[in-house]
Design a protein around this motif. Structure first.
Motif, PDB file in Angstrom:
ATOM      1  N   GLY A  50     -48.355 -67.634  -5.342  1.00 43.65           N
ATOM      2  CA  GLY A  50     -49.721 -68.113  -5.541  1.00 43.65           C
ATOM      3  C   GLY A  50     -50.062 -68.238  -7.007  1.00 43.65           C
ATOM      4  O   GLY A  50     -49.236 -67.998  -7.886  1.00 43.65           O
ATOM      5  N   GLN A  51     -51.325 -68.614  -7.236  1.00 42.18           N
ATOM      6  CA  GLN A  51     -51.816 -68.710  -8.608  1.00 42.18           C
ATOM      7  C   GLN A  51     -53.338 -68.624  -8.587  1.00 42.18           C
ATOM      8  O   GLN A  51     -53.981 -68.854  -7.568  1.00 42.18           O
ATOM      9  CB  GLN A  51     -51.366 -70.009  -9.267  1.00 42.18           C
ATOM     10  CG  GLN A  51     -51.948 -71.258  -8.662  1.00 42.18           C
ATOM     11  CD  GLN A  51     -51.430 -72.509  -9.376  1.00 42.18           C
ATOM     12  OE1 GLN A  51     -50.588 -72.428 -10.255  1.00 42.18           O
ATOM     13  NE2 GLN A  51     -51.937 -73.647  -8.993  1.00 42.18           N
ATOM     14  N   ALA A  52     -53.876 -68.269  -9.719  1.00 41.90           N
ATOM     15  CA  ALA A  52     -55.328 -68.209  -9.865  1.00 41.90           C
ATOM     16  C   ALA A  52     -55.843 -69.615 -10.158  1.00 41.90           C
ATOM     17  O   ALA A  52     -55.273 -70.333 -10.973  1.00 41.90           O
ATOM     18  CB  ALA A  52     -55.697 -67.265 -10.994  1.00 41.90           C
ATOM     19  N   VAL A  53     -56.901 -69.998  -9.478  1.00 39.45           N
ATOM     20  CA  VAL A  53     -57.525 -71.311  -9.713  1.00 39.45           C
ATOM     21  C   VAL A  53     -59.036 -71.127  -9.731  1.00 39.45           C
ATOM     22  O   VAL A  53     -59.579 -70.150  -9.208  1.00 39.45           O
ATOM     23  CB  VAL A  53     -57.120 -72.341  -8.628  1.00 39.45           C
ATOM     24  CG1 VAL A  53     -55.652 -72.633  -8.675  1.00 39.45           C
ATOM     25  CG2 VAL A  53     -57.523 -71.866  -7.240  1.00 39.45           C
ATOM     26  N   SER A  54     -59.715 -72.072 -10.310  1.00 39.09           N
ATOM     27  CA  SER A  54     -61.181 -72.028 -10.340  1.00 39.09           C
ATOM     28  C   SER A  54     -61.717 -72.512  -9.005  1.00 39.09           C
ATOM     29  O   SER A  54     -61.221 -73.479  -8.432  1.00 39.09           O
ATOM     30  CB  SER A  54     -61.718 -72.941 -11.449  1.00 39.09           C
ATOM     31  OG  SER A  54     -61.298 -72.468 -12.699  1.00 39.09           O
ATOM     32  N   ALA A  55     -62.718 -71.837  -8.528  1.00 41.52           N
ATOM     33  CA  ALA A  55     -63.380 -72.272  -7.297  1.00 41.52           C
ATOM     34  C   ALA A  55     -64.107 -73.576  -7.571  1.00 41.52           C
ATOM     35  O   ALA A  55     -64.602 -73.816  -8.673  1.00 41.52           O
ATOM     36  CB  ALA A  55     -64.346 -71.198  -6.815  1.00 41.52           C
ATOM     37  N   GLU A  56     -64.151 -74.447  -6.580  1.00 47.96           N
ATOM     38  CA  GLU A  56     -64.743 -75.765  -6.785  1.00 47.96           C
ATOM     39  C   GLU A  56     -66.249 -75.712  -7.041  1.00 47.96           C
ATOM     40  O   GLU A  56     -66.778 -76.479  -7.819  1.00 47.96           O
ATOM     41  CB  GLU A  56     -64.472 -76.645  -5.557  1.00 47.96           C
ATOM     42  CG  GLU A  56     -63.017 -77.010  -5.417  1.00 47.96           C
ATOM     43  CD  GLU A  56     -62.785 -77.903  -4.215  1.00 47.96           C
ATOM     44  OE1 GLU A  56     -63.734 -78.520  -3.707  1.00 47.96           O
ATOM     45  OE2 GLU A  56     -61.630 -77.976  -3.780  1.00 47.96           O
ATOM     46  N   ARG A  57     -66.965 -74.809  -6.415  1.00 47.70           N
ATOM     47  CA  ARG A  57     -68.417 -74.829  -6.500  1.00 47.70           C
ATOM     48  C   ARG A  57     -69.007 -73.687  -7.313  1.00 47.70           C
ATOM     49  O   ARG A  57     -70.200 -73.472  -7.272  1.00 47.70           O
ATOM     50  CB  ARG A  57     -68.998 -74.795  -5.089  1.00 47.70           C
ATOM     51  CG  ARG A  57     -68.576 -76.026  -4.313  1.00 47.70           C
ATOM     52  CD  ARG A  57     -69.371 -76.158  -3.032  1.00 47.70           C
ATOM     53  NE  ARG A  57     -68.992 -77.398  -2.378  1.00 47.70           N
ATOM     54  CZ  ARG A  57     -68.343 -77.474  -1.249  1.00 47.70           C
ATOM     55  NH1 ARG A  57     -68.011 -76.384  -0.609  1.00 47.70           N
ATOM     56  NH2 ARG A  57     -68.045 -78.634  -0.732  1.00 47.70           N
ATOM     57  N   ASN A  80     -55.193 -64.736 -15.311  1.00 43.18           N
ATOM     58  CA  ASN A  80     -55.367 -65.965 -16.096  1.00 43.18           C
ATOM     59  C   ASN A  80     -55.166 -67.192 -15.216  1.00 43.18           C
ATOM     60  O   ASN A  80     -54.281 -67.227 -14.373  1.00 43.18           O
ATOM     61  CB  ASN A  80     -54.358 -66.005 -17.247  1.00 43.18           C
ATOM     62  CG  ASN A  80     -54.612 -64.903 -18.245  1.00 43.18           C
ATOM     63  OD1 ASN A  80     -55.742 -64.439 -18.395  1.00 43.18           O
ATOM     64  ND2 ASN A  80     -53.567 -64.469 -18.917  1.00 43.18           N
ATOM     65  N   ARG A  81     -56.003 -68.185 -15.432  1.00 42.81           N
ATOM     66  CA  ARG A  81     -55.892 -69.423 -14.651  1.00 42.81           C
ATOM     67  C   ARG A  81     -54.534 -70.076 -14.856  1.00 42.81           C
ATOM     68  O   ARG A  81     -54.021 -70.134 -15.960  1.00 42.81           O
ATOM     69  CB  ARG A  81     -56.967 -70.415 -15.093  1.00 42.81           C
ATOM     70  CG  ARG A  81     -58.289 -70.080 -14.554  1.00 42.81           C
ATOM     71  CD  ARG A  81     -59.277 -71.174 -14.868  1.00 42.81           C
ATOM     72  NE  ARG A  81     -60.585 -70.636 -14.545  1.00 42.81           N
ATOM     73  CZ  ARG A  81     -61.657 -70.847 -15.224  1.00 42.81           C
ATOM     74  NH1 ARG A  81     -61.637 -71.623 -16.269  1.00 42.81           N
ATOM     75  NH2 ARG A  81     -62.789 -70.308 -14.861  1.00 42.81           N
ATOM     76  N   GLY A  82     -54.014 -70.585 -13.771  1.00 40.75           N
ATOM     77  CA  GLY A  82     -52.766 -71.325 -13.845  1.00 40.75           C
ATOM     78  C   GLY A  82     -51.521 -70.449 -13.832  1.00 40.75           C
ATOM     79  O   GLY A  82     -50.429 -70.943 -13.612  1.00 40.75           O
ATOM     80  N   ASN A  83     -51.655 -69.156 -14.083  1.00 41.24           N
ATOM     81  CA  ASN A  83     -50.494 -68.274 -14.023  1.00 41.24           C
ATOM     82  C   ASN A  83     -50.101 -68.074 -12.569  1.00 41.24           C
ATOM     83  O   ASN A  83     -50.905 -67.622 -11.764  1.00 41.24           O
ATOM     84  CB  ASN A  83     -50.787 -66.917 -14.660  1.00 41.24           C
ATOM     85  CG  ASN A  83     -50.854 -66.996 -16.165  1.00 41.24           C
ATOM     86  OD1 ASN A  83     -50.442 -67.980 -16.760  1.00 41.24           O
ATOM     87  ND2 ASN A  83     -51.370 -65.957 -16.782  1.00 41.24           N
ATOM     88  N   GLU A  88     -66.237 -68.863 -10.412  1.00 42.65           N
ATOM     89  CA  GLU A  88     -65.364 -67.756 -10.006  1.00 42.65           C
ATOM     90  C   GLU A  88     -63.930 -68.247  -9.895  1.00 42.65           C
ATOM     91  O   GLU A  88     -63.670 -69.426  -9.728  1.00 42.65           O
ATOM     92  CB  GLU A  88     -65.816 -67.218  -8.640  1.00 42.65           C
ATOM     93  CG  GLU A  88     -67.170 -66.571  -8.662  1.00 42.65           C
ATOM     94  CD  GLU A  88     -67.560 -66.084  -7.269  1.00 42.65           C
ATOM     95  OE1 GLU A  88     -66.791 -66.310  -6.312  1.00 42.65           O
ATOM     96  OE2 GLU A  88     -68.623 -65.479  -7.164  1.00 42.65           O
ATOM     97  N   GLU A  89     -63.028 -67.308 -10.009  1.00 42.07           N
ATOM     98  CA  GLU A  89     -61.613 -67.621  -9.808  1.00 42.07           C
ATOM     99  C   GLU A  89     -61.199 -67.125  -8.432  1.00 42.07           C
ATOM    100  O   GLU A  89     -61.666 -66.086  -7.956  1.00 42.07           O
ATOM    101  CB  GLU A  89     -60.747 -66.956 -10.871  1.00 42.07           C
ATOM    102  CG  GLU A  89     -60.875 -67.589 -12.226  1.00 42.07           C
ATOM    103  CD  GLU A  89     -59.900 -67.001 -13.221  1.00 42.07           C
ATOM    104  OE1 GLU A  89     -59.212 -66.010 -12.890  1.00 42.07           O
ATOM    105  OE2 GLU A  89     -59.820 -67.517 -14.330  1.00 42.07           O
ATOM    106  N   VAL A  90     -60.333 -67.879  -7.812  1.00 45.04           N
ATOM    107  CA  VAL A  90     -59.794 -67.482  -6.511  1.00 45.04           C
ATOM    108  C   VAL A  90     -58.268 -67.577  -6.582  1.00 45.04           C
ATOM    109  O   VAL A  90     -57.716 -68.219  -7.470  1.00 45.04           O
ATOM    110  CB  VAL A  90     -60.327 -68.388  -5.374  1.00 45.04           C
ATOM    111  CG1 VAL A  90     -61.826 -68.195  -5.196  1.00 45.04           C
ATOM    112  CG2 VAL A  90     -59.982 -69.834  -5.605  1.00 45.04           C
ATOM    113  N   LEU A  91     -57.636 -66.936  -5.639  1.00 47.72           N
ATOM    114  CA  LEU A  91     -56.182 -67.025  -5.530  1.00 47.72           C
ATOM    115  C   LEU A  91     -55.855 -68.056  -4.470  1.00 47.72           C
ATOM    116  O   LEU A  91     -56.428 -68.072  -3.391  1.00 47.72           O
ATOM    117  CB  LEU A  91     -55.575 -65.675  -5.143  1.00 47.72           C
ATOM    118  CG  LEU A  91     -55.670 -64.569  -6.179  1.00 47.72           C
ATOM    119  CD1 LEU A  91     -55.072 -63.283  -5.624  1.00 47.72           C
ATOM    120  CD2 LEU A  91     -54.964 -64.963  -7.465  1.00 47.72           C
ATOM    121  N   GLU A  92     -54.901 -68.897  -4.813  1.00 50.79           N
ATOM    122  CA  GLU A  92     -54.463 -69.937  -3.891  1.00 50.79           C
ATOM    123  C   GLU A  92     -52.954 -69.793  -3.753  1.00 50.79           C
ATOM    124  O   GLU A  92     -52.252 -69.620  -4.747  1.00 50.79           O
ATOM    125  CB  GLU A  92     -54.828 -71.298  -4.480  1.00 50.79           C
ATOM    126  CG  GLU A  92     -54.370 -72.479  -3.667  1.00 50.79           C
ATOM    127  CD  GLU A  92     -54.784 -73.765  -4.337  1.00 50.79           C
ATOM    128  OE1 GLU A  92     -55.817 -74.317  -3.930  1.00 50.79           O
ATOM    129  OE2 GLU A  92     -54.083 -74.186  -5.275  1.00 50.79           O
TER     130      GLU A  92
END
Length: 119
Positions: free
Chosen positions: A27-34, A2-5, A37-41
């Motif tokens: 880290g956390q899941a975030v939306s890719a800018e372009r 889930n995003r933001g978790n 998709e979700e990525v881990l940051e």
């Protein structure tokens, strides 16, 4: 995910040279800018030195606790010996002290008027 978790992990890895390492990851899941998709940051830190220090501290604490138990047992044994010695000494002095006490009582009651200050 889930995003933001966000997540935090600590785990062991083996590096390319075969060495054991401990890492801490956050880290956390975030939306890719372009894209959608979700990525881990996040970031990963090498905490091997801290884990080794923690392990050494635990080992030293175990050693120290054993030393305290050993010393406590040693002091208890010494204390028992001292108690036995004190009992023996008090028992050995009982008879001579009774004799002195009896002699002093007879002296005071029977001869106190005949003794001067020097006596």
């Amino acid at each position: 995910m889930n995003r933001g978790n966000s997540f935090t992990l600590e785990y062991r890895i083996i590096d390319a040279a075969g060495n054991e390492k401990w890492v801490w990851e956050r880290g956390q899941a975030v939306s890719a800018e372009r894209s959608d998709e979700e990525v881990l940051e996040g970031f990963i830190l090498d905490v091997t030195d801290r884990k080794l220090a923690d392990s050494e501290i635990r080992a030293l604490n175990v050693q120290m606790e054993q030393r305290v138990r050993d010393r406590t047992a040693e002091y208890e044994a010494i204390n028992k010996e001292l108690e036995a010695f004190a009992y023996s000494v008090s028992h050995d002095f009982r008879t001579p002290l009774r004799a002195i006490d009896g002699f002093s009582e007879r002296l005071i009651h029977g001869y106190s008027e005949q003794l001067d200050e020097k006596g």
